[in-house]
Design an enzyme around this catalytic site. Structure first.
Site, PDB file in Angstrom:
ATOM      1  N   GLU A  75      -3.771  13.590   0.259  1.00  0.00           N
ATOM      2  CA  GLU A  75      -3.965  12.720   1.416  1.00  0.00           C
ATOM      3  C   GLU A  75      -2.791  12.808   2.376  1.00  0.00           C
ATOM      4  O   GLU A  75      -2.963  12.921   3.593  1.00  0.00           O
ATOM      5  CB  GLU A  75      -4.179  11.271   0.965  1.00  0.00           C
ATOM      6  CG  GLU A  75      -4.377  10.322   2.138  1.00  0.00           C
ATOM      7  CD  GLU A  75      -4.666   8.895   1.704  1.00  0.00           C
ATOM      8  OE1 GLU A  75      -4.666   8.016   2.582  1.00  0.00           O
ATOM      9  OE2 GLU A  75      -4.895   8.651   0.505  1.00  0.00           O
ATOM     10  N   GLN A 130      -7.578   5.991  -7.274  1.00  0.00           N
ATOM     11  CA  GLN A 130      -7.483   7.180  -6.442  1.00  0.00           C
ATOM     12  C   GLN A 130      -6.901   8.317  -7.275  1.00  0.00           C
ATOM     13  O   GLN A 130      -5.844   8.173  -7.882  1.00  0.00           O
ATOM     14  CB  GLN A 130      -6.587   6.935  -5.219  1.00  0.00           C
ATOM     15  CG  GLN A 130      -6.498   8.149  -4.316  1.00  0.00           C
ATOM     16  CD  GLN A 130      -5.552   7.951  -3.135  1.00  0.00           C
ATOM     17  OE1 GLN A 130      -4.743   7.016  -3.107  1.00  0.00           O
ATOM     18  NE2 GLN A 130      -5.625   8.832  -2.155  1.00  0.00           N
ATOM     19  N   LYS A 180       4.387   2.092  -2.222  1.00  0.00           N
ATOM     20  CA  LYS A 180       4.864   3.298  -2.906  1.00  0.00           C
ATOM     21  C   LYS A 180       6.296   3.589  -2.490  1.00  0.00           C
ATOM     22  O   LYS A 180       7.169   3.877  -3.318  1.00  0.00           O
ATOM     23  CB  LYS A 180       3.988   4.494  -2.546  1.00  0.00           C
ATOM     24  CG  LYS A 180       2.488   4.347  -2.721  1.00  0.00           C
ATOM     25  CD  LYS A 180       1.754   5.619  -2.297  1.00  0.00           C
ATOM     26  CE  LYS A 180       0.300   5.383  -1.915  1.00  0.00           C
ATOM     27  NZ  LYS A 180      -0.539   4.873  -2.963  1.00  0.00           N
ATOM     28  N   SER A 191       0.834  -1.189   0.000  1.00  0.00           N
ATOM     29  CA  SER A 191       0.000   0.000   0.000  1.00  0.00           C
ATOM     30  C   SER A 191       0.874   1.246   0.000  1.00  0.00           C
ATOM     31  O   SER A 191       1.723   1.392  -0.869  1.00  0.00           O
ATOM     32  CB  SER A 191      -0.966  -0.041   1.191  1.00  0.00           C
ATOM     33  OG  SER A 191      -2.016   0.889   1.017  1.00  0.00           O
ATOM     34  N   HIS A 237      -7.089  -6.347   0.442  1.00  0.00           N
ATOM     35  CA  HIS A 237      -5.929  -5.465   0.314  1.00  0.00           C
ATOM     36  C   HIS A 237      -4.813  -5.923   1.251  1.00  0.00           C
ATOM     37  O   HIS A 237      -5.007  -6.131   2.442  1.00  0.00           O
ATOM     38  CB  HIS A 237      -6.340  -4.033   0.650  1.00  0.00           C
ATOM     39  CG  HIS A 237      -5.294  -3.000   0.387  1.00  0.00           C
ATOM     40  ND1 HIS A 237      -4.426  -3.068  -0.691  1.00  0.00           N
ATOM     41  CD2 HIS A 237      -4.964  -1.860   1.064  1.00  0.00           C
ATOM     42  CE1 HIS A 237      -3.627  -2.010  -0.664  1.00  0.00           C
ATOM     43  NE2 HIS A 237      -3.932  -1.274   0.393  1.00  0.00           N
TER      44      HIS A 237
END
Length: 554
Positions: free
Chosen positions: A289, A281, A244, A240, A370
């Site tokens: 965010e 997203q 990144k 998640s 997820h």
């Protein structure tokens, strides 16, 4: 060809791809088997092999052309194309500078002083630079057997198959990225060990700050006596937001032998140009965010086609080292279709360098939860560790793309992969030709996300909401559109589904977490021109359901 000490030559012959379609549980999957190389390409001996390359002046951010298709990773800033594998080092340096300038922020070189300790349970890191200092630590878990061991740095301790890593013979370094770059901070007051050195108002985003922290861990391992951990065999992984961080870390430090991002989503592997058409997203949501991306990226959230770089080149920055991208085709919010395009585009660089067997992309999984530990990934995970860290395996790379989220590279490129020679090019340089700026718009990838709600009229503005859901949670993106008079401020109200709880929001102030929740503009997005729009979003636990937003303007 110039190589680092101990680094094997990269063969220039293109690797043949054997592609087949198989059907598993009624879902067709693209399977591409990449023949194994004789040996995995080792990691570099230094953090940045291209540090000495002369990079031309970068384009000005205010005058960048709109180029709908992916930039050509083989074309230099002066418009000429590379012709030799030895050209890649300095071409990669150009891509790195573009990525820093327009996307992530600068990753500084090694600080003046880095010290620390390595034990069987802990790594400590102490950094001093320009009169400032900071420190952090990471936990170590060793596998059975006797060392020294290769190690995989696990960002955030979330989603990674640490048991599988240790069973394969590698240590686990549990690294807390928040100690180096803390989430929940404004862009002008970033916190953590990185910002203690480079300043709270640094324009560098959290992803590069996290990568900097991993690089300093490797510095300390290099300085140790080598009896516990091997300095030449480090991997990195995370899921998640930490996925990144993992792909950025592997791209920006060439000492990392194996990079394994998991379900990284927007600001991770998915191409920026593809995200708006996929229902992932949104870029404005990812930018707002958390300060994951560099401050400069804020100018591109609504116009990614102006970027002179994209994430297929982030993938290419890892080449020719080991890369295993794990993705989830069941959650459109993660942008898996765009991630597959990034992998396919980056794989063209791997192939041109004769290292096509060193990249794997795998979204062929049945469970859509997820960041789950998936049985489909256990064997290839361990094979990658054996090949790139232990250097005892020769398993081939593979591209396994689920048809649930299969991107088409042909829709996104108008360049071809060159056959690079394995010797340096002649001293004569062809006249540069200006890069094309008039590429036709690509076909928009189909979106698997729910259709946005119909606009609900309000006093001076309307709001629509799009939802991307998974088992146990969802993300909502809300678009606020101004009426004929524009807005100086806005408020959106909506009732979230019964049992749902809002856990975070971005680009808006929020009142309430369940039932009737109200969102209002923040300082920078209250003023909207007539007919123009802005976006905010929120994440929630629970089951998604219909939501009808109302909007009022001031």
């Amino acid at each position: 060809m110039t190589t680092s000490p101990g680094r094997s030559d990269i063969r220039s012959a293109l690797v043949a791809l054997l592609t087949a379609a198989v059907t598993i549980a009624g879902v067709a999957t693209l399977v591409t088997t990449i023949p194994a190389a004789e040996a995995a390409v080792p990691a570099a001996a230094v953090e940045d092999e291209g540090a000495g390359c002369a990079v031309p002046a970068l384009p000005d951010g205010g005058s960048l052309p709109t180029i709908a298709k992916l930039p050509d990773p083989f074309t230099r800033l002066n418009g000429t194309r590379i012709t030799s594998t030895s050209d890649w080092q300095c071409r990669r340096a150009e891509i790195k500078k573009l990525a820093e300038r327009f996307v992530y922020g600068e990753k500084p070189a090694k600080p003046a002083t880095v010290t620390g300790t390595v034990s069987s349970t802990t790594i400590t890191v102490n950094v001093s630079h320009n009169g400032r200092s900071s420190s952090f630590s990471a936990k170590v878990e060793l596998p059975s057997g006797s060392g020294p061991f290769p190690a995989v740095v696990v960002l955030g301790g979330f989603g990674a198959d640490t048991a599988g890593i240790k069973a394969a013979g590698a240590a686990v370094i549990n690294y807390d990225p928040y100690a180096v770059g803390k989430e929940g901070t404004p862009r002008n007051n970033k916190q953590g060990a990185f910002y203690s050195i480079y300043g709270a108002s640094s324009s560098t985003g959290l992803l590069v700050a996290w990568a900097w922290g991993v690089s300093r861990i490797i510095d300390v391992i290099e300085q140790s006596n080598g009896s516990i951990l091997r300095a030449d065999a480090t991997g990195v992984t995370g899921c998640s937001r930490f996925g990144k961080g993992a792909i950025v870390t592997g791209a920006f430090d060439q000492r990392i032998a194996l990079t394994m991002p998991i379900e990284s989503g927007s600001a991770g592997a998915p191409i920026f140009r593809g995200i708006p058409g996929e229902g992932a997203q949104s870029l404005s949501s990812a930018y707002g965010e958390q300060p994951w991306l560099g401050d400069a990226f804020g100018s591109f959230t609504g116009s990614p086609a102006r970027l002179p770089v994209d994430t297929h080149e982030l993938v290419a920055m890892v080449a020719p080292r080991g890369l295993f991208i794990m993705d989830n085709p069941h959650i459109a919010n993660l942008g898996p279709k765009s991630a597959s395009v990034a992998a396919l585009g980056g794989a063209e660089v791997y192939k041109a360098l004769g290292a096509g067997a060193n990249i794997t992309y795998w979204s062929d999984v049945q469970d859509g939860t997820h960041c789950a530990n998936r049985p489909e990934w256990r064997t290839p995970l361990q094979q990658h560790i054996q090949k790139f860290l232990l250097r005892t395996g020769t398993a081939p790379g593979a591209i396994r793309i689920s048809s649930r989220a299969a991107g088409n590279l042909a829709e996104w490129r108008d360049w071809q992969t060159p056959a690079l020679t394995s010797t340096p090019p002649s001293s004569s340089t062809p006249s540069p030709s200006a890069p094309s700026t008039g590429s036709p718009s690509p076909s928009s990838p189909s979106s698997g996300s729910p259709s946005p709600s119909a606009p609900v009229p309000g006093a001076g503005c309307t709001a629509t909401v799009s939802v991307n859901a998974w088992n146990g949670g969802f993300v909502a993106t809300v678009k606020v559109t101004a009426g004929a008079s524009g807005t100086n401020g806005w408020t959106v109200g909506m009732t979230v589904p019964a049992g749902a709880t809002v856990t975070s929001s971005w680009n808006a102030d929020r009142t309430g977490t369940s039932g009737a929740v109200q969102f209002s503009n923040v300082a920078y997005n209250g003023r909207i021109g007539a007919g123009q729009a802005t976006e905010f979003g929120f994440q929630a636990t629970g089951t998604a359901g219909p939501m009808t937003p109302t909007c009022s303007a001031s």
